[in-house]
Design a protein around this motif. Structure first.
Motif, PDB file in Angstrom:
ATOM      1  N   THR A  16       0.840  -1.207   0.000  1.00  0.00           N
ATOM      2  CA  THR A  16       0.000   0.000   0.000  1.00  0.00           C
ATOM      3  C   THR A  16       0.871   1.252   0.000  1.00  0.00           C
ATOM      4  OG1 THR A  16      -1.783  -1.161   1.152  1.00  0.00           O
ATOM      5  CG2 THR A  16      -1.807   1.240   1.248  1.00  0.00           C
ATOM      6  N   ARG A  17       1.909   1.235   0.833  1.00  0.00           N
ATOM      7  CA  ARG A  17       2.827   2.381   0.881  1.00  0.00           C
ATOM      8  C   ARG A  17       3.521   2.581  -0.473  1.00  0.00           C
ATOM      9  NH1 ARG A  17       5.922   1.479   6.610  1.00  0.00           N
ATOM     10  NH2 ARG A  17       4.130   1.878   7.955  1.00  0.00           N
ATOM     11  N   LEU A  18       3.942   1.484  -1.069  1.00  0.00           N
ATOM     12  CA  LEU A  18       4.607   1.555  -2.371  1.00  0.00           C
ATOM     13  C   LEU A  18       3.656   2.106  -3.433  1.00  0.00           C
ATOM     14  CD1 LEU A  18       7.060   1.015  -4.155  1.00  0.00           C
ATOM     15  CD2 LEU A  18       6.228  -1.323  -4.460  1.00  0.00           C
ATOM     16  N   GLU A  19       2.408   1.631  -3.432  1.00  0.00           N
ATOM     17  CA  GLU A  19       1.422   2.120  -4.396  1.00  0.00           C
ATOM     18  C   GLU A  19       1.165   3.622  -4.187  1.00  0.00           C
ATOM     19  OE1 GLU A  19      -1.794  -0.535  -3.612  1.00  0.00           O
ATOM     20  OE2 GLU A  19      -1.064  -2.059  -5.012  1.00  0.00           O
ATOM     21  N   THR A  20       1.050   4.022  -2.925  1.00  0.00           N
ATOM     22  CA  THR A  20       0.832   5.441  -2.611  1.00  0.00           C
ATOM     23  C   THR A  20       2.028   6.270  -3.069  1.00  0.00           C
ATOM     24  OG1 THR A  20      -0.549   4.879  -0.706  1.00  0.00           O
ATOM     25  CG2 THR A  20       0.399   7.086  -0.740  1.00  0.00           C
ATOM     26  N   ALA A  21       3.224   5.797  -2.758  1.00  0.00           N
ATOM     27  CA  ALA A  21       4.439   6.509  -3.165  1.00  0.00           C
ATOM     28  C   ALA A  21       4.538   6.572  -4.683  1.00  0.00           C
ATOM     29  CB  ALA A  21       5.677   5.835  -2.572  1.00  0.00           C
ATOM     30  N   THR A  22       4.148   5.505  -5.363  1.00  0.00           N
ATOM     31  CA  THR A  22       4.191   5.473  -6.825  1.00  0.00           C
ATOM     32  C   THR A  22       3.215   6.500  -7.406  1.00  0.00           C
ATOM     33  OG1 THR A  22       4.809   3.138  -6.817  1.00  0.00           O
ATOM     34  CG2 THR A  22       3.885   4.003  -8.867  1.00  0.00           C
ATOM     35  N   ARG A  23       2.005   6.573  -6.837  1.00  0.00           N
ATOM     36  CA  ARG A  23       1.022   7.565  -7.306  1.00  0.00           C
ATOM     37  C   ARG A  23       1.530   8.989  -7.055  1.00  0.00           C
ATOM     38  NH1 ARG A  23      -2.601   3.858  -5.170  1.00  0.00           N
ATOM     39  NH2 ARG A  23      -2.736   5.020  -3.217  1.00  0.00           N
ATOM     40  N   GLN A  24       2.091   9.198  -5.874  1.00  0.00           N
ATOM     41  CA  GLN A  24       2.622  10.529  -5.549  1.00  0.00           C
ATOM     42  C   GLN A  24       3.770  10.904  -6.490  1.00  0.00           C
ATOM     43  OE1 GLN A  24       3.587  10.025  -1.412  1.00  0.00           O
ATOM     44  NE2 GLN A  24       1.552  10.687  -0.712  1.00  0.00           N
ATOM     45  N   HIS A  25       4.617   9.932  -6.764  1.00  0.00           N
ATOM     46  CA  HIS A  25       5.743  10.159  -7.672  1.00  0.00           C
ATOM     47  C   HIS A  25       5.223  10.486  -9.073  1.00  0.00           C
ATOM     48  CE1 HIS A  25       9.782   9.826  -9.260  1.00  0.00           C
ATOM     49  NE2 HIS A  25       9.368   8.972 -10.157  1.00  0.00           N
ATOM     50  N   ALA A  26       4.229   9.744  -9.542  1.00  0.00           N
ATOM     51  CA  ALA A  26       3.658   9.995 -10.869  1.00  0.00           C
ATOM     52  C   ALA A  26       3.031  11.380 -10.926  1.00  0.00           C
ATOM     53  CB  ALA A  26       2.630   8.916 -11.215  1.00  0.00           C
ATOM     54  N   ALA A  27       2.316  11.762  -9.859  1.00  0.00           N
ATOM     55  CA  ALA A  27       1.698  13.093  -9.816  1.00  0.00           C
ATOM     56  C   ALA A  27       2.777  14.173  -9.816  1.00  0.00           C
ATOM     57  CB  ALA A  27       0.813  13.228  -8.584  1.00  0.00           C
ATOM     58  N   ALA A  28       3.844  13.963  -9.071  1.00  0.00           N
ATOM     59  CA  ALA A  28       4.945  14.928  -9.032  1.00  0.00           C
ATOM     60  C   ALA A  28       5.605  15.041 -10.404  1.00  0.00           C
ATOM     61  CB  ALA A  28       5.972  14.526  -7.975  1.00  0.00           C
ATOM     62  N   LEU A  29       5.765  13.906 -11.098  1.00  0.00           N
ATOM     63  CA  LEU A  29       6.335  13.944 -12.447  1.00  0.00           C
ATOM     64  C   LEU A  29       5.427  14.708 -13.409  1.00  0.00           C
ATOM     65  CD1 LEU A  29       7.789  10.337 -12.900  1.00  0.00           C
ATOM     66  CD2 LEU A  29       9.061  12.480 -12.690  1.00  0.00           C
TER      67      LEU A  29
END
Length: 105
Positions: A16-29
């Motif tokens: 869950t943390r990885l998925e959240t971090a991945t979404r946040q990273h994608a949004a930041a990109l």
């Protein structure tokens, strides 16, 4: 069994943390990409504005040169006219003196 459940729960939490971090990273990109596109558009607009101003400056520079040449020609015309006036005055003075001299005879 409890250990497996704890490991599974820890795995789920990490996932869950990885998925959240991945979404946040994608949004930041995406935000960074939009910011870069905006900056590029502003840079292109500034470049176009600079090109427009450069053209306007060159046009003004050419116009100034043309006006300077006109002023130079007019100055020459004025000087020529002044010289002609001076010559006419000298000629008139000479004729007047000649007339006075002839009047004496």
């Amino acid at each position: 069994n409890d250990q497996l459940r704890n490991q599974a729960a820890a795995f789920d939490e990490a996932k869950t943390r990885l998925e959240t971090a991945t979404r946040q990273h994608a949004a930041a990109l995406q935000d960074a990409d939009r910011s870069a596109e905006d900056a590029l558009e502003r840079a292109n607009a500034a470049e176009q504005q600079l090109a427009d101003r450069t053209r306007a400056l060159k046009t003004a520079e050419s116009r100034i040169r043309d006006l300077a040449e006109q002023c130079e020609r007019r100055t020459t015309d004025v000087n020529d006219a002044a010289a002609a006036i001076d010559g006419a005055r000298a000629e008139a003075d000479c004729i007047e003196r000649l007339g006075a001299t002839l009047g004496d005879f």
